[in-house]
Write a protein that holds these residues in place. Structure first.
Motif, PDB file in Angstrom:
ATOM      1  N   PHE A  81       5.847  57.340 -11.428  1.00  0.00           N
ATOM      2  CA  PHE A  81       4.525  57.752 -11.881  1.00  0.00           C
ATOM      3  C   PHE A  81       4.487  59.259 -12.180  1.00  0.00           C
ATOM      4  N   VAL A  82       5.028  60.070 -11.268  1.00  0.00           N
ATOM      5  CA  VAL A  82       4.996  61.528 -11.450  1.00  0.00           C
ATOM      6  C   VAL A  82       5.776  61.933 -12.705  1.00  0.00           C
ATOM      7  N   VAL A  83       6.941  61.312 -12.900  1.00  0.00           N
ATOM      8  CA  VAL A  83       7.758  61.637 -14.080  1.00  0.00           C
ATOM      9  C   VAL A  83       7.017  61.285 -15.364  1.00  0.00           C
ATOM     10  N   CYS A 141       3.875  49.761 -26.912  1.00  0.00           N
ATOM     11  CA  CYS A 141       3.119  48.534 -26.650  1.00  0.00           C
ATOM     12  C   CYS A 141       2.548  48.510 -25.226  1.00  0.00           C
ATOM     13  N   CYS A 142       2.590  49.645 -24.525  1.00  0.00           N
ATOM     14  CA  CYS A 142       2.123  49.707 -23.139  1.00  0.00           C
ATOM     15  C   CYS A 142       0.945  50.679 -23.001  1.00  0.00           C
ATOM     16  N   TRP A 143       0.176  50.444 -21.931  1.00  0.00           N
ATOM     17  CA  TRP A 143      -0.952  51.313 -21.609  1.00  0.00           C
ATOM     18  C   TRP A 143      -0.710  51.943 -20.243  1.00  0.00           C
ATOM     19  N   PHE A 144      -0.731  53.285 -20.220  1.00  0.00           N
ATOM     20  CA  PHE A 144      -0.497  54.018 -18.977  1.00  0.00           C
ATOM     21  C   PHE A 144      -1.849  54.458 -18.411  1.00  0.00           C
ATOM     22  N   ASP A 145      -2.172  53.936 -17.216  1.00  0.00           N
ATOM     23  CA  ASP A 145      -3.448  54.248 -16.566  1.00  0.00           C
ATOM     24  C   ASP A 145      -3.168  55.234 -15.426  1.00  0.00           C
ATOM     25  N   ILE A 146      -3.493  56.501 -15.678  1.00  0.00           N
ATOM     26  CA  ILE A 146      -3.222  57.544 -14.683  1.00  0.00           C
ATOM     27  C   ILE A 146      -4.063  57.338 -13.430  1.00  0.00           C
ATOM     28  N   LYS A 147      -5.296  56.919 -13.616  1.00  0.00           N
ATOM     29  CA  LYS A 147      -6.192  56.761 -12.469  1.00  0.00           C
ATOM     30  C   LYS A 147      -5.679  55.710 -11.496  1.00  0.00           C
ATOM     31  N   PHE A 148      -5.207  54.581 -12.033  1.00  0.00           N
ATOM     32  CA  PHE A 148      -4.761  53.478 -11.171  1.00  0.00           C
ATOM     33  C   PHE A 148      -3.234  53.441 -11.030  1.00  0.00           C
ATOM     34  N   THR A 149      -2.558  54.448 -11.570  1.00  0.00           N
ATOM     35  CA  THR A 149      -1.095  54.574 -11.486  1.00  0.00           C
ATOM     36  C   THR A 149      -0.383  53.279 -11.901  1.00  0.00           C
ATOM     37  N   THR A 150      -0.821  52.713 -13.009  1.00  0.00           N
ATOM     38  CA  THR A 150      -0.208  51.470 -13.505  1.00  0.00           C
ATOM     39  C   THR A 150       0.278  51.648 -14.945  1.00  0.00           C
ATOM     40  N   GLU A 177       3.796  60.814 -15.804  1.00  0.00           N
ATOM     41  CA  GLU A 177       2.588  61.626 -15.955  1.00  0.00           C
ATOM     42  C   GLU A 177       2.932  62.990 -16.575  1.00  0.00           C
ATOM     43  N   HIS A 178       3.999  63.618 -16.104  1.00  0.00           N
ATOM     44  CA  HIS A 178       4.413  64.913 -16.669  1.00  0.00           C
ATOM     45  C   HIS A 178       4.768  64.771 -18.149  1.00  0.00           C
ATOM     46  N   LEU A 179       5.467  63.715 -18.482  1.00  0.00           N
ATOM     47  CA  LEU A 179       5.875  63.505 -19.872  1.00  0.00           C
ATOM     48  C   LEU A 179       4.666  63.247 -20.770  1.00  0.00           C
ATOM     49  N   VAL A 180       3.708  62.489 -20.252  1.00  0.00           N
ATOM     50  CA  VAL A 180       2.494  62.184 -21.026  1.00  0.00           C
ATOM     51  C   VAL A 180       1.668  63.439 -21.263  1.00  0.00           C
ATOM     52  N   ARG A 181       1.526  64.275 -20.251  1.00  0.00           N
ATOM     53  CA  ARG A 181       0.708  65.485 -20.373  1.00  0.00           C
ATOM     54  C   ARG A 181       1.374  66.521 -21.300  1.00  0.00           C
ATOM     55  N   CYS A 182       2.679  66.410 -21.473  1.00  0.00           N
ATOM     56  CA  CYS A 182       3.398  67.331 -22.371  1.00  0.00           C
ATOM     57  C   CYS A 182       4.051  66.539 -23.507  1.00  0.00           C
ATOM     58  N   ARG A 183       3.297  65.627 -24.044  1.00  0.00           N
ATOM     59  CA  ARG A 183       3.834  64.729 -25.064  1.00  0.00           C
ATOM     60  C   ARG A 183       4.337  65.505 -26.288  1.00  0.00           C
ATOM     61  N   ASP A 184       5.437  65.033 -26.846  1.00  0.00           N
ATOM     62  CA  ASP A 184       6.088  65.661 -28.005  1.00  0.00           C
ATOM     63  C   ASP A 184       6.678  67.028 -27.678  1.00  0.00           C
TER      64      ASP A 184
END
Length: 245
Positions: free
Chosen positions: A31-33, A5-14, A35-42
């Motif tokens: 944010f770093v943690v 139910c959330c939106w992760f905005d990498i550009k604005f780190t929110t 971001e890594h998880l999002v880029r390597c999702r699943d």
């Protein structure tokens, strides 16, 4: 990037919650943690892989776990299940909710996974089988002979029943007497008649069964004689008890 139910905005780190309309300006470690998880999702990322992405001064298992906990807290109870801890391996961020981590039980079993729930059911079944093997009910009565009686309403099945320890010869006289009385009825109101007698032959137990519009009907009738005599079983008694018409 949508995470539950959330939106992760990498550009604005929110990280923004669409459920309660709140936004979190994420600290550097969180944010770093994420971001890594999002880029390597699943994919499972080990703790070492995640730690390597952190600044040197924050590169500790305690800091990593704190960041994971804070991310889960903001995601909320349901969406936080997307971020799963893999024992002795690391963490994985799922794209969709997995059935294995989506508990559907409530009450005392709410925290139980399906694997544990299945194990519990198996143990209960084994316990039932064990108890049944110890307390298997004894067979107290058994049908001996079947007689068919033809009446104006059709064929009636008559079953003399012997109690435990009895033989057909023990109840033959009373059984034949009851059968002759039943055959004298113009109509028998039941499809099946089961008759047994007590050891002193003073009590008769009669179970009646028939199929009706609303399903199977069963009735039990008891007969009692003050002496060892079957004379109370006559046409009048059979009509009063609703056995014959």
């Amino acid at each position: 990037m949508q995470i539950g139910c959330c939106w992760f905005d990498i550009k604005f780190t929110t990280l923004s919650s669409q459920k309660n309309d709140t936004s979190w300006k994420m600290p550097l470690v969180e944010f770093v943690v994420l971001e890594h998880l999002v880029r390597c999702r699943d994919q499972v990322l080990s703790k070492e892989q995640l730690l390597q992405g952190l600044p040197q001064e924050h590169r500790s298992p305690a800091k990593l776990q704190e960041a994971i906990d804070r991310i889960r807290f903001f995601l909320g109870k349901q969406s936080a299940q997307l971020l799963e801890t893999i024992d002795d391996q690391g963490f994985i961020l799922h794209t969709r909710m997995k059935p294995s981590i989506n508990h559907t039980l409530s009450g005392p079993l709410a925290g139980m996974t399906k694997q544990h729930y299945g194990l519990l059911i198996a143990q209960i079944l084994l316990l039932i089988i064990f108890i049944h093997s110890i307390f298997e009910p004894a067979k107290l009565i058994k049908p001996l002979n079947k007689h068919e009686i033809t009446t104006s309403t059709g064929i009636v099945s008559y079953y003399p029943v012997a109690n435990e320890g009895e033989t057909l010869a023990d109840i033959e006289h009373l059984s034949d007497f009851f059968l002759r009385q039943l055959e004298r009825c113009d109509t028998v109101l039941w499809d099946d008649v089961f008759v047994s007698f007590s050891h002193d032959q003073r009590v008769s137990s009669i179970v009646l069964k028939r199929e009706g519009v609303e399903g199977t009907e069963v009735k039990n009738v008891k007969g009692l004689s003050s002496a060892v005599s079957e004379n109370y079983i006559d046409q009048s008694w059979l009509r009063r008890t609703g056995i014959c018409g």
